[in-house]
Design a protein around this motif. Sequence first.
Motif, mmCIF file in Angstrom:
data_model
loop_
_atom_site.group_PDB
_atom_site.id
_atom_site.type_symbol
_atom_site.label_atom_id
_atom_site.label_comp_id
_atom_site.label_asym_id
_atom_site.label_seq_id
_atom_site.Cartn_x
_atom_site.Cartn_y
_atom_site.Cartn_z
ATOM 1 N N PRO A 23 9.444 33.221 24.530
ATOM 2 C CA PRO A 23 8.530 34.115 25.238
ATOM 3 C C PRO A 23 8.752 35.589 24.932
ATOM 4 N N CYS A 24 7.693 36.352 25.096
ATOM 5 C CA CYS A 24 7.821 37.808 24.989
ATOM 6 C C CYS A 24 8.934 38.248 25.926
ATOM 7 N N SER A 25 8.821 37.846 27.186
ATOM 8 C CA SER A 25 9.814 38.255 28.189
ATOM 9 C C SER A 25 10.419 37.051 28.883
ATOM 10 N N LEU A 106 20.409 39.861 17.476
ATOM 11 C CA LEU A 106 19.843 40.990 18.222
ATOM 12 C C LEU A 106 18.735 41.615 17.386
ATOM 13 N N TRP A 107 17.766 42.211 18.071
ATOM 14 C CA TRP A 107 16.799 42.989 17.298
ATOM 15 C C TRP A 107 16.564 44.345 17.949
ATOM 16 N N ILE A 108 16.213 45.291 17.104
ATOM 17 C CA ILE A 108 15.866 46.642 17.561
ATOM 18 C C ILE A 108 14.345 46.731 17.539
ATOM 19 N N GLY A 109 13.757 47.105 18.672
ATOM 20 C CA GLY A 109 12.300 47.122 18.810
ATOM 21 C C GLY A 109 11.656 48.315 18.118
ATOM 22 N N ALA A 110 10.351 48.203 17.944
ATOM 23 C CA ALA A 110 9.600 49.219 17.195
ATOM 24 C C ALA A 110 9.655 50.597 17.844
ATOM 25 N N ILE A 199 8.154 38.182 9.463
ATOM 26 C CA ILE A 199 6.835 38.601 9.935
ATOM 27 C C ILE A 199 6.767 38.370 11.449
ATOM 28 N N ASP A 200 6.144 39.304 12.151
ATOM 29 C CA ASP A 200 5.925 39.157 13.593
ATOM 30 C C ASP A 200 4.411 39.139 13.815
ATOM 31 N N PRO A 201 3.794 37.988 13.595
ATOM 32 C CA PRO A 201 2.333 37.942 13.714
ATOM 33 C C PRO A 201 1.859 38.203 15.141
ATOM 34 N N SER A 202 2.697 37.931 16.124
ATOM 35 C CA SER A 202 2.285 38.096 17.530
ATOM 36 C C SER A 202 1.924 39.549 17.834
ATOM 37 N N HIS A 203 2.817 40.478 17.443
ATOM 38 C CA HIS A 203 2.539 41.886 17.772
ATOM 39 C C HIS A 203 1.568 42.527 16.792
ATOM 40 N N ILE A 204 1.426 41.946 15.608
ATOM 41 C CA ILE A 204 0.381 42.433 14.695
ATOM 42 C C ILE A 204 -0.993 42.046 15.253
HETATM 43 C C1 PEP Z 1 8.648 42.272 21.581
HETATM 44 O O1 PEP Z 1 9.137 41.695 20.586
HETATM 45 O O2 PEP Z 1 8.337 41.683 22.629
HETATM 46 C C2 PEP Z 1 8.354 43.723 21.481
HETATM 47 C C3 PEP Z 1 8.402 44.535 22.519
HETATM 48 O O3 PEP Z 1 8.006 44.059 20.239
HETATM 49 P P1 PEP Z 1 7.747 45.465 19.508
HETATM 50 O O4 PEP Z 1 9.045 46.210 19.590
HETATM 51 O O5 PEP Z 1 7.398 45.017 18.137
HETATM 52 O O6 PEP Z 1 6.605 46.131 20.215
#
Ligand code: PEP
Length: 264
Positions: A23-25, A106-110, A199-204
């Motif tokens: 999930p997103c959150s 871990l990921w760093i957000g946009a 690729i993050d198709p969800s946020h694209i």
């Molecule tokens: C996310 O992955 O839910 C998110 C907030 O993505 P982004 O940083 O790409 O907006």
Amino acid sequence: MNLNELKNDWIQDFANPMIIAGPCSAESESQMLETAKRLKESNAEISAFRAGIWKPRTKPNGFEGVGVIGLNWLKKVKEEFGFKTATEVANAHHVFAALEADVDILWIGARSTVNPFTVQEIAQALRGTNKPVLVKNPVNPDLALWIGALERLLGQGVENIGAIHRGFSTYQKTKYRNIPNWQIALDFKNQFPNIPLFIDPSHICGNRTGLAGVAQEAFNVGYQGAIIESHCDPDNAWSDAAQQITPEVLAEMINNLQVRNSDI
Ligand code: PEP
Ligand code: MN
């Protein structure tokens, strides 16, 4: 050492393509476990389960993430279903909490990649760890800023890194929520062919219908992975409802993707 000297062999521990889904959150323990259970039962080849614990929301006074309690739920997902786990970190406190809770990726957000101070703080908090850390492209179309964030991680000895292409914000009305601007990602890929690119198709896309097409386009040009939002009840998700898909729909989508043989 520079980015092109990295071995990037951490990704060999995962399937090809490496799919991160969830999930997103994180909303509740039951939402997390139900989503994980259905991802497991759908037999989709998922390498890790994602959920945002701290959510960078555009406006205040909305849902801003459940916070550290969500780390316990990620732990349960790992214990009960055997998934590796992934979450976003946006400051040093997040990093320490996520490392303590043994989150796997871990990921760093946009919205964090745009800020060199934030990235530096995160990189320093990660100093010496071998956690895989993925860096989303900055919200604005700035290749140097994206690369700079990866260099800041490397500068602190964080060598297991990857990049996520999540599209770029625009004021224009387009069919995308964040325009892919493929050329920026391709320039990245040409410059750093060995850094795993997701690729993050969800946020694209910002919707459900475009996801498969965007993911396929990425795999056609040799991306190594994808991060895709999946929720047990997408319509009622607390964030990014329009783009989330059920685990069953996700499984079908993954099964239908063609991955370029030369990269396997
Ligand atoms: C996310 O992955 O839910 C998110 C907030 O993505 P982004 O940083 O790409 O907006
Ligand atoms: Mn999201």
